[in-house]
Write a protein that holds these residues in place. Structure first.
Motif, short mmCIF file in Angstrom:
data_model
loop_
_atom_site.label_atom_id
_atom_site.label_comp_id
_atom_site.label_asym_id
_atom_site.label_seq_id
_atom_site.Cartn_x
_atom_site.Cartn_y
_atom_site.Cartn_z
N GLN A 1 -0.50 -0.70 -8.14
CA GLN A 1 -1.56 0.11 -8.49
C GLN A 1 -2.90 -0.22 -7.92
O GLN A 1 -3.41 -1.56 -7.61
N PRO A 2 -3.77 0.51 -7.46
CA PRO A 2 -5.17 0.27 -6.95
C PRO A 2 -5.84 -0.66 -7.98
O PRO A 2 -5.87 -0.27 -9.39
N GLY A 3 -6.73 -1.86 -7.37
CA GLY A 3 -7.26 -2.31 -8.16
C GLY A 3 -6.56 -3.60 -8.68
O GLY A 3 -7.15 -4.60 -9.14
N ASP B 1 0.84 -1.16 0.04
CA ASP B 1 -0.09 0.14 0.09
C ASP B 1 0.88 1.26 -0.08
O ASP B 1 2.19 1.02 0.34
N ARG C 1 4.83 -0.53 -4.31
CA ARG C 1 3.96 -0.07 -4.84
C ARG C 1 3.16 -0.96 -5.96
O ARG C 1 3.56 -1.34 -6.74
#
Length: 298
Positions: A100-102, A75, A98
């Motif tokens: 990516q969201p999703g 996150d 990191r």
């Protein structure tokens, strides 16, 4: 590499990370074993990096209680990043962590019923797509990475894949072993047809010295098999049993990985991996080598 129009690309990967890590207690009492560091990266990071290199986009973590640190690692750490930026420090070291969201999905394995059951728990996310499986305890180091090597072969012939390594015959009884078939042309001898899978055979009964080494590409039909499969060895739902039922019904191949494998599920393997990777790093290899020589009295 060109993908045949009839072959659906591998874009999803399942990471079974619900285990309790009892062999590393008390270190794993409050910290997931997948978060134990090999030098300066947690073990799970190496598997995720390998997946990304292979072009995999969606990462599915099959977790259990007490495993939230794995998700938090990938996150955005706003407070940490803001503090580092404010102090003029580079964020480069954080970039690999990191996602990516999703692109990261978690599901729970509420009861420890084995690897096959863990994969079955991810069935709603897998859907009707082919998918990869990474066992993070097995650290695979090489160029290209193990999964990249597998995906490149998959894109040419499709079907199901396992990664294998050659070991001395005396060691086969500790692993799953393939019964090899033909070696298709054009792969420099690294691709082998799989005729059968045998779990921990006696060395005199083993069909080969090629052991399954913790990386898989499977077609979604394996989920249907797992749905109705009864418990096998150890009272668990075994993935090997389900894969064996695919052989003869779908193409099934093994890729012999050209790199190195470290069994980080054992303490000795964990130490070996740490030392081996440290000796390959330009920023610390000389110091680590000097320390090792001093400790060994050389």
């Amino acid at each position: 590499m060109t993908i045949s129009s009839s072959i659906k690309p591998v874009r999803k990967a399942v990471f079974p990370v619900a285990g309790l890590g009892t062999r590393f207690l008390p270190a794993t009492k409050a910290i997931p074993k997948e978060m134990l560091p090999i030098i300066d990266r947690p073990l799970i990071q190496y598997a995720v990096d390998e997946a990304r290199e292979a072009g995999i986009e969606q990462l599915i973590f099959v977790t259990g209680r007490g495993k939230t640190a794995i998700v938090e690692h990938f996150d955005t750490a706003f407070e940490l990043e803001a503090t580092m930026t404010g102090r003029g420090k580079s964020l480069t070291a954080l970039e690999p962590s990191r996602i990516q969201p999703g692109n990261l999905v978690t599901v729970r394995q509420q009861v420890p019923l084995g690897l096959g059951h863990a994969i079955w728990c991810a069935r709603a996310i897998i859907g009707n797509d082919p998918f990869a499986i990474f066992l993070p305890d097995e650290l695979m180091i090489g160029t290209p990475g193990c999964m990249k090597q597998m995906v490149d072969a998959y894109n040419q012939v499709g079907g199901n894949f396992v990664s294998v390594l050659e070991v001395p015959r005396d060691e086969v009884s500790s692993y799953g072993v393939i019964a090899p078939g033909a070696r298709p042309e054009g792969f420099d001898g690294t691709l082998t047809e799989v005729k059968g899978l045998v779990e921990k055979p006696k060395k005199e009964e083993a069909p080969s010295n090629l052991i399954v080494s913790g990386r898989y590409i499977l077609q979604p039909e394996v989920i249907d098999i797992l749905t109705t499969q009864e418990k096998g060895a150890g009272g668990e739902i075994q993935l090997t049993d389900a894969m064996a039922k695919l052989i003869g019904n779908q193409p099934f191949h093994a890729v012999t990985f050209g790199g190195k494998r470290y069994d980080c599920g054992s303490k000795t393997g964990f130490v070996e991996a740490t030392l081996a990777l440290a000796l390959e790093r330009p920023d610390m290899a000389d110091e680590v080598r000097a320390v090792a020589k001093r400790l060994l009295g050389l």
